[in-house]
Structures are given as structure tokens and as C-alpha cells.
Motif scaffolding. Structure first.
Motif, PDB file in Angstrom:
ATOM      1  N   CYS A  12       1.177  -1.040   0.379  1.00 30.97           N
ATOM      2  CA  CYS A  12       0.336   0.055  -0.267  1.00 30.97           C
ATOM      3  C   CYS A  12       0.948   1.295   0.574  1.00 30.97           C
ATOM      4  CB  CYS A  12      -0.869  -0.232   1.174  1.00 30.97           C
ATOM      5  SG  CYS A  12      -2.019   1.536   1.051  1.00 30.97           S
ATOM      6  N   CYS A  15       1.771   1.944  -3.373  1.00 28.72           N
ATOM      7  CA  CYS A  15       0.754   2.718  -4.187  1.00 28.72           C
ATOM      8  C   CYS A  15       1.049   3.534  -5.266  1.00 28.72           C
ATOM      9  CB  CYS A  15      -0.835   2.359  -3.746  1.00 28.72           C
ATOM     10  SG  CYS A  15      -1.521   2.206  -4.421  1.00 28.72           S
ATOM     11  N   VAL A  84     -10.039   6.114   1.354  1.00 25.53           N
ATOM     12  CA  VAL A  84      -8.644   6.738   0.360  1.00 25.53           C
ATOM     13  C   VAL A  84      -7.973   7.012   0.910  1.00 25.53           C
ATOM     14  CG1 VAL A  84      -9.810   6.755  -1.745  1.00 25.53           C
ATOM     15  CG2 VAL A  84      -9.299   8.907  -0.345  1.00 25.53           C
ATOM     16  N   LYS A  85      -6.784   6.833   0.712  1.00 20.38           N
ATOM     17  CA  LYS A  85      -4.864   6.379   1.523  1.00 20.38           C
ATOM     18  C   LYS A  85      -4.161   7.769   1.664  1.00 20.38           C
ATOM     19  CE  LYS A  85      -5.474   2.181   2.861  1.00 20.38           C
ATOM     20  NZ  LYS A  85      -7.334   2.153   3.639  1.00 20.38           N
ATOM     21  N   GLU A  98     -11.463   7.302  -7.371  1.00 20.93           N
ATOM     22  CA  GLU A  98     -10.057   7.482  -6.972  1.00 20.93           C
ATOM     23  C   GLU A  98     -10.485   5.507  -5.319  1.00 20.93           C
ATOM     24  OE1 GLU A  98      -8.470  11.313  -7.767  1.00 20.93           O
ATOM     25  OE2 GLU A  98     -10.385  11.022  -5.828  1.00 20.93           O
ATOM     26  N   CYS A 102      -8.769   2.306  -4.633  1.00 21.58           N
ATOM     27  CA  CYS A 102      -8.366   2.420  -3.343  1.00 21.58           C
ATOM     28  C   CYS A 102      -9.057   1.490  -2.518  1.00 21.58           C
ATOM     29  CB  CYS A 102      -7.867   4.131  -2.684  1.00 21.58           C
ATOM     30  SG  CYS A 102      -6.616   4.668  -1.363  1.00 21.58           S
ATOM     31  N   TRP A 105      -7.349  -1.863  -1.054  1.00 20.29           N
ATOM     32  CA  TRP A 105      -6.398  -1.971  -0.003  1.00 20.29           C
ATOM     33  C   TRP A 105      -7.141  -1.967   1.776  1.00 20.29           C
ATOM     34  CZ3 TRP A 105      -2.800  -2.819  -1.457  1.00 20.29           C
ATOM     35  CH2 TRP A 105      -1.549  -2.224  -2.437  1.00 20.29           C
TER      36      TRP A 105
END
Ligand code: URA
Length: 190
Positions: A12, A15, A84-85, A98, A102, A105
Motif C-alpha cells: 500500500c 501504491c 482513500v489513503k 479514486e 483504493c 486496500w
């Protein structure tokens, strides 16, 4: 091979699955206990989170910590992650595309954690996790069951900072979470 937190975090953090990777300072993977029974899900990192790599460390995060304390919880007893990360520019809502890129994950985090209770923080998380047509104003505090997991949504702490009038309802929702944790025999604190 079975997934592990270490593999998942390493993958992650590297990414580059969407354009948010271009503008990020760091990936905000998640925080808290990796064996927690309660998963809190926010929308996406803000500026402070992007700088520090930890979810909910800005003003909304301080309020979230206070909200957890009301029901005897803290970051050692929950796991916190976002839909979202990486930080959307200017703190705009993450785009559907997005979120789609995401979400795997978060799904892998959820599969490793196996939470009994999921608390969505705000509209974006509730729509992504509970149901597409979730209406935060009408449905916050209600309980939904998906694959045996109890799910609910609260107003996002940033919304509570903008609008004090939402706080009494959120207090009731927190008490409902505490009652649910007790019903499930989970540590609900005071
Ligand atoms: N808002 C979110 O939804 N997530 C964070 O991590 C911080 C603010």
C-alpha cells in the motif's frame, strides 16, 4: 500465500494506482490496534495526516479522540483507516474512480482485522461501505448488518466542528455504539 499486515502495508505504501499519488507527501495507511474488534473508517487524509502519515491527527482527529473517550475507547482499542489513503488536493471529496482504485486496500485491512463493528465517519465512508444511497442526515446512528458485521455511521467530526447543532445527535449515536459493544460483549468502557 496468506495476506499479512506487513505485506499489505508495504504494498500500500508503494501504491501509484491513481493520480493522488502525484500530490501526496505520504500514504496514510491506518492506525490503531491490528487486533481491534472495532474499525473506524474516514474519508481520506487531510493536510496534517498527509504530513504525519497517521489518520485523524488534525482538528477533526482531536474531536474524534474526544468522541471515543466519551464511550471509553481510544486508539489502542480501535483501528482507524480511510476510504482513500492519499490526500485529495485541497481536501476535496475523493472521486469515485479514486475510491474504487483504493478500496481494495481497505478490504484487505478489513479481512485481516475481522472487526465485529464498523463505524463510518461521514457520508463518503458510509456510501462506500454501507450502501451507495446512504443518507447521512437521515440514517446516521442506524445499524446495518453486512456479512455478520454490525455497521453504523456518524457525522464526520469535521462536520461537527462546522456545525455544533449536530453534536447532541452524535452524542446519542455514540451511546448507541456503546450499547451495541456491550450487547456484543466487547469492551465498551464506561
Ligand atoms: N478526515 C478523514 O476523513 N480522515 C482523516 O484521516 C482525517 C480527516
Amino acid at each position: 500465500m496468506a495476506d499479512t499486515w506487513e505485506t499489505l502495508e508495504r504494498e500500500c505504501m508503494a501504491c501509484r494506482g491513481c493520480a493522488l499519488a502525484e500530490g501526496r507527501h505520504t500514504v496514510v495507511f491506518g492506525d490503531g490496534a491490528r487486533d481491534a474488534e472495532i474499525l473506524l473508517i474516514g474519508e481520506g487524509p487531510g493536510q496534517r495526516e498527509d504530513e504525519q502519515g497517521i489518520p485523524f491527527v488534525g482538528p477533526a482527529g482531536q474531536l474524534l479522540d474526544d468522541m471515543l473517550e466519551i464511550i471509553g475507547l481510544d486508539r489502542t482499542k480501535v483501528y482507524i483507516a480511510n476510504v482513500v489513503k492519499c490526500r485529495p488536493p485541497g481536501n476535496r471529496d475523493p472521486l469515485n474512480t479514486e475510491q474504487e482504485v483504493c478500496l481494495p486496500w481497505l478490504r484487505r485491512q478489513t479481512a485481516l482485522l475481522r472487526p465485529r463493528v464498523i463505524v463510518c465517519l461521514g457520508r463518503i465512508a458510509a456510501k462506500a461501505i454501507i450502501k451507495e444511497d446512504f443518507r447521512i442526515t437521515a440514517e446516521h446512528g442506524q445499524w446495518f448488518v453486512r456479512n455478520g458485521v454490525q455497521m453504523t455511521a456518524l457525522y464526520h467530526p469535521a462536520a461537527l466542528l462546522r456545525d455544533d447543532a449536530k453534536r447532541p445527535e452524535t452524542f446519542d449515536d455514540l451511546k448507541s455504539i456503546q450499547a451495541k459493544l456491550r450487547e456484543l460483549g466487547l469492551p465498551a468502557g464506561r
